[in-house]
Design an enzyme around this catalytic site. Sequence first.
Site, PDB file in Angstrom:
ATOM      1  N   LYS A 291       0.819  -1.216   0.000  1.00 27.49           N
ATOM      2  CA  LYS A 291       0.000   0.000   0.000  1.00 27.49           C
ATOM      3  C   LYS A 291       0.853   1.266   0.000  1.00 27.49           C
ATOM      4  O   LYS A 291       0.402   2.312  -0.449  1.00 27.49           O
ATOM      5  CB  LYS A 291      -0.973  -0.019   1.168  1.00 27.49           C
ATOM      6  CG  LYS A 291      -2.030  -1.094   0.968  1.00 27.49           C
ATOM      7  CD  LYS A 291      -3.133  -1.071   1.986  1.00 27.49           C
ATOM      8  CE  LYS A 291      -4.199  -2.105   1.647  1.00 27.49           C
ATOM      9  NZ  LYS A 291      -3.713  -3.489   1.836  1.00 27.49           N
TER      10      LYS A 291
HETATM   11  C1  LIG Z   1      -4.303  -4.567   1.184  1.00 26.17           C
HETATM   12  C2  LIG Z   1      -3.474  -5.788   0.982  1.00 26.17           C
HETATM   13  C3  LIG Z   1      -3.807  -6.773   0.020  1.00 26.17           C
HETATM   14  C4  LIG Z   1      -5.046  -6.697  -0.844  1.00 26.17           C
HETATM   15  O1  LIG Z   1      -5.090  -5.577  -1.650  1.00 26.17           O
HETATM   16  P1  LIG Z   1      -6.360  -5.281  -2.584  1.00 26.17           P
HETATM   17  O2  LIG Z   1      -6.464  -3.813  -2.677  1.00 26.17           O
HETATM   18  O3  LIG Z   1      -7.492  -5.919  -1.919  1.00 26.17           O
HETATM   19  O4  LIG Z   1      -6.060  -5.880  -3.876  1.00 26.17           O
HETATM   20  C5  LIG Z   1      -2.954  -7.845  -0.126  1.00 26.17           C
HETATM   21  N1  LIG Z   1      -1.851  -7.995   0.640  1.00 26.17           N
HETATM   22  C6  LIG Z   1      -1.511  -7.082   1.586  1.00 26.17           C
HETATM   23  C7  LIG Z   1      -0.297  -7.312   2.409  1.00 26.17           C
HETATM   24  C8  LIG Z   1      -2.298  -5.954   1.781  1.00 26.17           C
HETATM   25  O5  LIG Z   1      -1.952  -5.048   2.725  1.00 26.17           O
END
Ligand SMILES: *Cc1c(COP(=O)(O)O)cnc(C)c1O
Length: 464
Positions: free
Chosen positions: A112
């Site tokens: 993120k």
């Molecule tokens: C947020 C997150 C995801 C999923 O992301 P999406 O936006 O749902 O595709 C996968 N892995 C980690 C470590 C995350 O923090």
Amino acid sequence: MRYVSTRGAAPVLDFEETMLTGLARDGGLYVPESWPSLSAETIAGFAGQSYEAVAEAVMRPFIGDAFGEQEFRDILARAYANFGHVARCPLAQIDVNDWVLELHHGPTLAFKDVAMQLIGQLFEAALTRRGQRVTIVGATSGDTGSAAIEAFRGLDAVDVFILYPHGRVSEVQRRQMTTPSEANVHALAVEGDFDDCQALVKAMFNDFAFRDEVGLAAVNSINWARVLAQSVYFFTAAVALGAPARKVSFSVPTGNFGDVFAGYVAKRLGLPVDRLIVATNENDILHRTLRTGSYTRTGVTPTISPSMDIQVSSNFERLLFELYDREGAAVAGLMEELSSKGAFTLSQGAREQLAEEFDSARANEAETSATIARIRRETGQVLDPHTAVGVKAAGDVRGDRATPMITLATAHPAKFPDAVEAACGVRPALPPRMADLYEREERLTVVPNDLGAIESLIRKARAT
Ligand SMILES: *Cc1c(COP(=O)(O)O)cnc(C)c1O
């Protein structure tokens, strides 16, 4: 570029307004009015370029004149300066023609950061120019909140308040939210669970007097600028492995459909992608939808990949808009059905198109742990549980061995040390640059699960 709502009944906005607005007024999500395309020559030219240079080229058609050429270049430079790897999102090999794309070199060790660090700088630049300040409020079960705090700490135009369930996030996640010392970021430990936190945030957005008074804004995963920023690493990874002259495949661990939709965007822009795999844990609403055509909400099962423990994949609405020939009314109808009946069924045409664009697979808890152990045995590398879900799914769907398969590594294993140690016997260490996380001083406010109390705290704590 202008942006329209997936439900067809909200004002058309430019890039900057879309970014600052988040959710459309009709409840829909903003998408570009049309898809630009990048020529094969342009994509071939990305070979050997920095991550920032590729980001500039991929994002430019979507940004229009919202940010000037040098301004945007400076923003990108600031956004990625805090990454712990000079390539920003490097590839690592895990099999003869299989790779992981490491998206966890940012300040909070999860993917993120890649989008959020950029959003922080884009917000700061846009708001400063407009002479505005906003208050960002978000609910988190862990990763999103820490990424937002890291992205906005110390910026002048933004105050950030993150609500998390008191005592229910991991120690690493909590410390990442509570140890930044800048006065404009606030970690609020709510006496309740994650659903309570989300309900409080929603209630604040519906309290229009409060919303206007503090200039409420959101940076959750439905923000278009986040999705766009994530489409960049599909290009850098594919080009490193021979695109556009050869196709590559991606396996994307997903819950909210954000990251895998970013892969779809890359494909729409012209990147030759063979397979695009939706990888889910036991919370498999997306996998079931691909198999049966029926999108049915069920309860959430807690797993060792908690950032994908999601019941409703909000970004899936963006794909629905494409599957229904960009008819806002059709999407609004499906969403209405989802909220009244808890389910909807795709039309035959939509289902066929979905199957053409995506593959899917799911990993249960035992398979996820076994994958961490296997990769550790075969390569010496330690994967986090989210990444392991992706690697397992890639193996299930793997077609042609000659096509490189790239799994997105969405978190650093040290973020989920207990699950990783249980799976492979190794307790992953934090990278040196954050080795002192457990010694840093924490700063948090415990708050009751009470809207009025939290609103008055925010009124007092934000800078005016
Ligand atoms: C947020 C997150 C995801 C999923 O992301 P999406 O936006 O749902 O595709 C996968 N892995 C980690 C470590 C995350 O923090």
